[in-house]
Every structure is written in structure tokens, then in C-alpha cells.
Design an enzyme around this catalytic site. Structure first.
Site, short mmCIF file in Angstrom:
data_model
loop_
_atom_site.label_atom_id
_atom_site.label_comp_id
_atom_site.label_asym_id
_atom_site.label_seq_id
_atom_site.Cartn_x
_atom_site.Cartn_y
_atom_site.Cartn_z
N ALA A 75 0.85 -1.19 0.00
CA ALA A 75 0.00 0.00 0.00
C ALA A 75 0.89 1.24 0.00
O ALA A 75 1.88 1.30 0.72
CB ALA A 75 -0.91 0.00 1.23
N VAL A 76 0.51 2.21 -0.82
CA VAL A 76 1.22 3.50 -0.87
C VAL A 76 0.17 4.59 -0.74
O VAL A 76 -0.85 4.58 -1.43
CB VAL A 76 2.03 3.65 -2.18
CG1 VAL A 76 2.66 5.04 -2.26
CG2 VAL A 76 3.10 2.57 -2.29
N GLU A 107 -1.53 -11.91 -4.64
CA GLU A 107 -2.80 -11.67 -5.32
C GLU A 107 -2.93 -10.18 -5.55
O GLU A 107 -2.51 -9.39 -4.70
CB GLU A 107 -4.01 -12.14 -4.48
CG GLU A 107 -4.15 -13.64 -4.37
CD GLU A 107 -3.55 -14.21 -3.10
OE1 GLU A 107 -3.52 -15.44 -2.97
OE2 GLU A 107 -3.10 -13.42 -2.23
N ASN A 112 -6.20 -3.61 -11.24
CA ASN A 112 -5.09 -2.77 -10.79
C ASN A 112 -3.91 -2.89 -11.75
O ASN A 112 -2.90 -3.50 -11.46
CB ASN A 112 -4.69 -3.14 -9.36
CG ASN A 112 -3.78 -2.11 -8.73
OD1 ASN A 112 -3.17 -1.29 -9.40
ND2 ASN A 112 -3.67 -2.17 -7.41
N TYR A 119 4.56 -5.50 -10.71
CA TYR A 119 4.90 -6.88 -10.38
C TYR A 119 5.54 -7.58 -11.58
O TYR A 119 6.51 -8.33 -11.42
CB TYR A 119 3.68 -7.65 -9.88
CG TYR A 119 3.05 -7.03 -8.64
CD1 TYR A 119 3.83 -6.47 -7.64
CD2 TYR A 119 1.68 -7.00 -8.48
CE1 TYR A 119 3.26 -5.90 -6.51
CE2 TYR A 119 1.10 -6.44 -7.35
CZ TYR A 119 1.89 -5.89 -6.37
OH TYR A 119 1.32 -5.32 -5.26
#
Length: 156
Positions: A75-76, A107, A112, A119
Site C-alpha cells: 500500500a502506498v 494476489e 489494478n 509486479y
């Protein structure tokens, strides 16, 4: 930006801040402070936090066990997105995992695309789909796996 590896000895306010950021980014599926605290107590746990001074800008939670691992949450904070923080956290995670790790899984919401591109830049490939994995809103998750080749391991 400073990346810190957190432990179960980290102050309780730290876990509260991790939870607030995770819920801000993920919604109802975000982790509680207690979940972060429990994860920090597990063997093989890796909890990373990116700080801009005293302000929490991002987090990554994962673990390794035997020859495998998983990234559980990335999370950012919205104000820090597109500044390379998630990439810094991923780099630090790959530095922290044992050389014996053969694969790392995660996952990610199918929608997104920014996270999926990140990734993929680390060598993750789509390995499957978890139907209705996310609750708020309901959405499928792509299962992605990074197979740690000998060449990749040499670079760590």
C-alpha cells in the site's frame, strides 16, 4: 525516503498507522493493527515501511517459509503514488528474503493495472485467478508468481 523493517517490538502506534494506510488503500479488506502485530510475531515475516521523515508513505507485508514466500499487502499513500515507493519496497523485500526462496506469490485486483505492471517488472507472471477474492468492491484477483531463477538469485 527511508525504508524500515518493522518487528513485533515496534511501537503500537506504528501498527495503527500501518492499518490506517492499508484500509485507506484497500478498503474493507485492509488489515487491522492487531493483524499487523500478529504477522510481525511470525517466523519469516517481513514488514517494511517507507517513511518520508516521520510520515508513513507506504508499506509491504510478506513472509517466507521454507522455499516459498508470499507478498500479502502493498500500500502506498495516494499523495506518494507514482514516486517509486512501491518499487523501493519491492526491492527491499527481495533483498530480505532468503536465497533458498524458489518462488514468491501474491494476489492483485484484476483491475489494478499499475500494480500488475510493477509486479511484472519484477518477473511475476499470472498463474491463475481467485474468483470474487476482494469484497469491497467485489472483484477477482490475479494470482501472480515470481519464479526465482538461479540468475535472479545471483543478483540478490
Amino acid at each position: 525516503m527511508e525504508i524500515k523493517r518493522l518487528t513485533s517490538c515496534s511501537p503500537s502506534e506504528t501498527f495503527e498507522a500501518l492499518s490506517a494506510l492499508d484500509k485507506l488503500c484497500v478498503g474493507a479488506d485492509g488489515w487491522s493493527a492487531e493483524s499487523f502485530r500478529e504477522e510481525a510475531q511470525r517466523d519469516g515475516s517481513i514488514i517494511l515501511a517507507a517513511y518520508d521523515g516521520e510520515k508513513l508513505a507506504g508499506l509491504l507485508t510478506g513472509f517466507t517459509a521454507a522455499d516459498t514466500g508470499e507478498i500479502l499487502s502493498v500500500a502506498v499513500s495516494p499523495e506518494y503514488r507514482r514516486k517509486g515507493i512501491a518499487r523501493m519496497l519491492m526491492n527491499e523485500f527481495f533483498t530480505a528474503i532468503p536465497k533458498e526462496a524458489e518462488n514468491i506469490a501474491l494476489e492483485v485486483r484484476c483491475s489494478n493495472t499499475a500494480a500488475i505492471a510493477l509486479y511484472e517488472s519484477f518477473g511475476f507472471v499470472k498463474a491463475g485467478v481467485r474468483k470474487r477474492f476482494y469484497r469491497d468492491p467485489i472483484e477477482d484477483a490475479d494470482i501472480m508468481v515470481c519464479y526465482m531463477t538461479d540468475k535472479y538469485k545471483e543478483g540478490r
